[in-house]
Write an enzyme that holds these catalytic residues in place. Structure first.
Site, short mmCIF file in Angstrom:
data_model
loop_
_atom_site.label_atom_id
_atom_site.label_comp_id
_atom_site.label_asym_id
_atom_site.label_seq_id
_atom_site.Cartn_x
_atom_site.Cartn_y
_atom_site.Cartn_z
N SER A 44 14.10 9.48 6.06
CA SER A 44 14.09 8.02 6.21
C SER A 44 13.93 7.30 7.47
CB SER A 44 14.90 7.23 5.13
OG SER A 44 16.16 7.59 5.66
N ASP A 341 19.05 -2.33 6.99
CA ASP A 341 19.60 -2.33 5.63
C ASP A 341 21.01 -1.55 5.65
OD1 ASP A 341 19.17 0.22 5.60
OD2 ASP A 341 17.49 -0.01 4.04
N HIS A 344 20.33 1.78 7.47
CA HIS A 344 19.04 2.36 8.45
C HIS A 344 19.04 1.37 9.44
CE1 HIS A 344 17.45 3.96 4.62
NE2 HIS A 344 17.24 5.21 5.37
#
Ligand SMILES: *[C@@H]1O[C@H](CO)[C@@H](O)[C@H](O)[C@H]1NC(C)=O
Ligand SMILES: *[C@@H]1O[C@H](CO)[C@@H](O)[C@H](O)[C@H]1NC(C)=O
Ligand SMILES: *[C@@H]1O[C@H](CO)[C@@H](O)[C@H](O)[C@H]1NC(C)=O
Ligand SMILES: *[C@@H]1O[C@H](CO)[C@@H](O)[C@H](O)[C@H]1NC(C)=O
Length: 376
Positions: A44, A341, A344
């Site tokens: 990600s 978040d 991340h």
């Protein structure tokens, strides 16, 4: 022989590849890119939308608000960021005007028109091990399958441009890899971690990494930009984990210990491969050192971080108890948050990471940075 199947479009694409090589050799213009292509692999931290096309849970997708709030047009694209991620910003540093697009978002025609400039195979939630992410998130694409996708792209290049031109393009291109964190999260949450199996786990992880780099080398890759595991214990979700488990504030130390132990193993593996494989070169960015530097220097001429612990988007303690989504609270001063978040980094931190990977000194990037790697 392979040319028998090529139509007018493929001739055009082959010509484009050739022109790119010429431009790179001429090397003059400040506007031209430093390498012909950038191929991206990992999780990600560098996914630019592959997971939008997969049957995965919402936690492994970022194609809804508030993701992308600072992206052009405030568009959620699948990036786990308020804006651009490290792969986008590194590609920009290399002189690309557009990021390598998500492989799964491309039509057959799209693959052919982008493959000479780069494509991203990265999939959020995935890891080095095939099992990683499957139970938690669904059909994420592990590194092994990301490499299969790349191999298919190489086949197309050979068909269109021939073996020799393909080899020349791949030899000069950057292979950017950011993976391993999800393997660590899952290990850390498993009973294996309680059994103190760290050494065996990390050994298997680095062996898998070695295997994938050797496979890419066999397919023609020569220049690898690898980012090591950051201090995972300090991200908001793991600070919350510690708060719940121990009732105390701070980073979740066992994960940081794993990250720290993995770095010399990763560095040793890459050094060994470069001794062994003719023409193989690499740049290893020390993500642990990079993030630690920002923790220790939150305010500089170049940046000002006022919140180093909480997610900008999300709710509850550390913004990590409630997911970042349309209804979640979002901070106003997003460039002042280290974390976007619960898991991340913010765009502001990704920009620092990309800049350091590209041009940083040996405190952070070894044996060369990516700018130097590109020039080799
Ligand atoms: C998506 O994954 C879920 C959970 O693994 C499964 O139940 C569902 O059938 C899958 N949907 C499709 C369209 O494949
Ligand atoms: C950060 O804050 C300091 C002191 O307030 C200021 O001098 C500096 O210009 C700021 N830097 C950025 C990038 O905003
Ligand atoms: C957003 O996340 C919260 C907490 O995880 C959840 O209760 C809510 O249903 C989500 N909202 C949307 C629009 O998905
Ligand atoms: C590397 O860069 C950092 C940050 O700019 C600086 O603090 C450090 O002294 C530099 N190290 C070397 C060896 O030049």
């Amino acid at each position: 022989m392979a040319n028998r199947r090529t139509g007018p479009l493929s001739v055009l694409v082959a010509t484009v590849c050739l022109l790119v090589l010429v431009a790179t050799n001429a090397e003059a213009s400040r506007h031209s890119r430093l390498v012909p292509a950038a191929f991206v692999f990992g999780d990600s931290t560098v996914d630019v939308g592959n997971n939008n096309c997969l049957n995965v849970t919402a936690a492994a997708r970022a194609n809804y608000p508030q993701y992308g709030i600072d992206f052009p047009g405030s568009k959620p694209t699948g990036r786990f960021s308020n804006g651009f991620n490290t792969a986008d910003l590194l590609a920009r540093g290399l002189g690309f005007t557009k990021s390598p697009p998500a492989y799964l978002s491309l039509s057959e025609k799209g693959i052919r028109s982008h493959m000479c400039k780069g494509i991203s195979f990265a999939s959020a939630g995935s890891g080095l091990l095939d099992s990683t992410g499957r139970v938690l998130f669904g059909e994420v694409i592990p590194m092994s399958v990301q490499l299969e996708h790349f191999s298919g792209v190489v086949d197309r290049m050979v068909k269109l441009s021939g073996q020799r031109k393909t080899a020349a393009l791949l030899r000069k291109s950057i292979f950017f890899i950011s993976t391993g964190s999800n393997d660590m999260f899952e290990y850390s949450a498993s009973s294996r971690a309680d059994d103190d199996d760290d050494e065996a786990f990390l050994g298997a992880l680095v062996d898998a990494y070695k295997h994938y780099i050797m496979s890419l080398y066999e397919m023609g890759a020569r220049k690898f930009s690898v980012i090591s595991i950051p201090p995972l214990g300090c991200i908001p979700s793991q600070r919350l984990r510690r708060l719940k488990q121990l009732g105390t504030q701070g980073c979740f130390d066992p994960l940081n210990d794993l990250s720290l132990s993995s770095y010399p193993m990763l560095a040793g593996m890459l050094q060994q491969l470069s001794d062994q494989l003719p023409g193989m070169a690499y740049s290893l960015a020390d993500a642990y050192a990079m993030v630690s530097f920002v923790f220790q220097n939150p305010r500089t001429e170049a940046w000002n971080f006022t919140d180093l612990e909480a997610a900008c988007c999300g709710g509850g303690p550390f913004g990590a108890a409630l997911a970042c989504n349309e209804t979640a609270p979002v901070c106003a001063d997003r460039d002042e948050y280290l974390f976007w978040d619960a898991n991340h980094p913010s765009q502001a931190v990704s920009a620092i990471a990309a800049q350091t990977i590209f041009a940083g000194n040996q405190t952070f990037v070894n044996p060369v940075n990516v700018r130097e790697l590109a020039m080799l």
